[in-house]
Design an enzyme around this catalytic site. Structure first.
Site, short mmCIF file in Angstrom:
data_model
loop_
_atom_site.label_atom_id
_atom_site.label_comp_id
_atom_site.label_asym_id
_atom_site.label_seq_id
_atom_site.Cartn_x
_atom_site.Cartn_y
_atom_site.Cartn_z
N GLU A 44 0.84 -1.20 0.00
CA GLU A 44 0.00 0.00 0.00
C GLU A 44 0.88 1.25 0.00
O GLU A 44 1.92 1.29 0.66
CB GLU A 44 -0.88 -0.01 1.26
CG GLU A 44 -1.76 1.23 1.42
CD GLU A 44 -2.52 1.25 2.75
OE1 GLU A 44 -3.54 1.94 2.81
OE2 GLU A 44 -2.07 0.58 3.71
N LYS A 110 -9.64 2.62 -2.30
CA LYS A 110 -9.86 2.05 -0.97
C LYS A 110 -11.23 2.47 -0.43
O LYS A 110 -11.54 3.66 -0.31
CB LYS A 110 -8.75 2.50 -0.03
CG LYS A 110 -8.76 1.85 1.36
CD LYS A 110 -7.56 2.35 2.15
CE LYS A 110 -7.44 1.68 3.51
NZ LYS A 110 -6.25 2.21 4.25
N CYS A 144 -5.56 -2.76 2.80
CA CYS A 144 -5.31 -2.64 4.24
C CYS A 144 -6.57 -2.74 5.10
O CYS A 144 -7.06 -3.84 5.35
CB CYS A 144 -4.55 -1.35 4.51
SG CYS A 144 -3.58 -1.37 6.05
#
Length: 259
Positions: A44, A110, A144
């Site tokens: 990431e 995300k 994540c």
């Protein structure tokens, strides 16, 4: 359709808010891969570390890093994926970018921005789950904090590989290990997680624990924790089809719609 998919996981330290140095660092690492691979997976925010000052490092989809990914993908004849800070339409995004050797690009923004670190205050959350079709495989990229939300990863698309890129800190790494394995088992798919190592400007430590699991939760990798490293894992399409045919657990999933 390709029966196997060979993926290189790159577990690396990151230079804080310095895209050029990070690109050089990853170029050097990728150059050490002598084995033919289909796909190279980076962490990431691989150009900057997990920064909450995106104005210092943001790029556009026409910027240097995406051009670097396109060039490297073509040279290595392998797709390259990882997330970076992208500015678009006046908003900052933590965006996963997937580039193939022929220059096609898929992106995922995300969805679950990390409120504990203030990510939700500076980055716009994505609202669309993305499935990438590559060499006959269906890949689902997530980032994540998305790992903590199983409904978002729920395998209604019959994807083959679920993959997470992360800056997941050491104090909570047991959760990372546990949830990666759980996502593989409950979705009956391969699950891959690539996390960084080292420390960042906020004095957060990262120990890696990058790994790949098969659809029954068996770990397929053995990267050393707290150290940079590269591991290549070969995924087999017949594994996914075999366990889904034999066990059929996905047929019994709860029926609901995610809004």
């Amino acid at each position: 359709m390709q029966d196997t998919l060979k993926i290189a996981l790159i577990q690396s330290d990151l230079v804080w808010e310095h895209p050029k140095e990070n690109r050089l660092h990853f170029s050097e690492k990728i150059d050490t891969i002598t084995e033919t691979v289909d796909f190279i997976l980076l962490p990431e925010m691989f150009t900057s570390g997990f920064t909450m000052t995106p104005e210092n490092v943001f790029e556009t989809m026409e910027g240097e890093t995406v051009q670097w990914m396109k060039k490297l993908s073509k040279e290595k004849n392998a797709a390259i994926g990882g997330s970076l800070v992208i500015k678009e339409g006046g908003n900052f995004y933590n965006r996963f970018v997937f580039v193939t050797p022929n220059g096609t690009i898929d992106t995922y923004d995300k969805s679950h921005t990390f409120t504990l670190a203030g990510e939700s205050d500076v980055y716009k959350a994505g609202c669309e789950k993305v499935i990438i079709n590559y060499k006959g495989w269906k890949l689902c990229p997530l980032i994540c904090y998305d790992l903590r939300f199983p409904v978002w990863a729920r395998n209604v698309e019959h994807y083959d590989v679920l993959m997470y890129v992360a800056n997941w800190p050491t104090p909570r790494v047991d959760a990372w290990d546990t949830l990666l394995k759980a996502r593989a088992i409950e979705n009956m798919s391969y699950c891959i997680g690539v996390n960084r190592v080292g420390s960042d400007a906020n004095n957060l430590e990262y120990s890696g624990h990058s790994a790949a699991y098969d659809g029954l939760g068996k770990q397929l990798t053995s990267l050393e924790n707290n150290k940079e490293g590269i591991e290549i894992v070969t995924l087999e399409k017949k594994h996914v089809s075999k366990i889904r045919t034999m066990l059929k657990f996905l047929d019994d999933k709860d029926v609901f719609t995610v809004k």
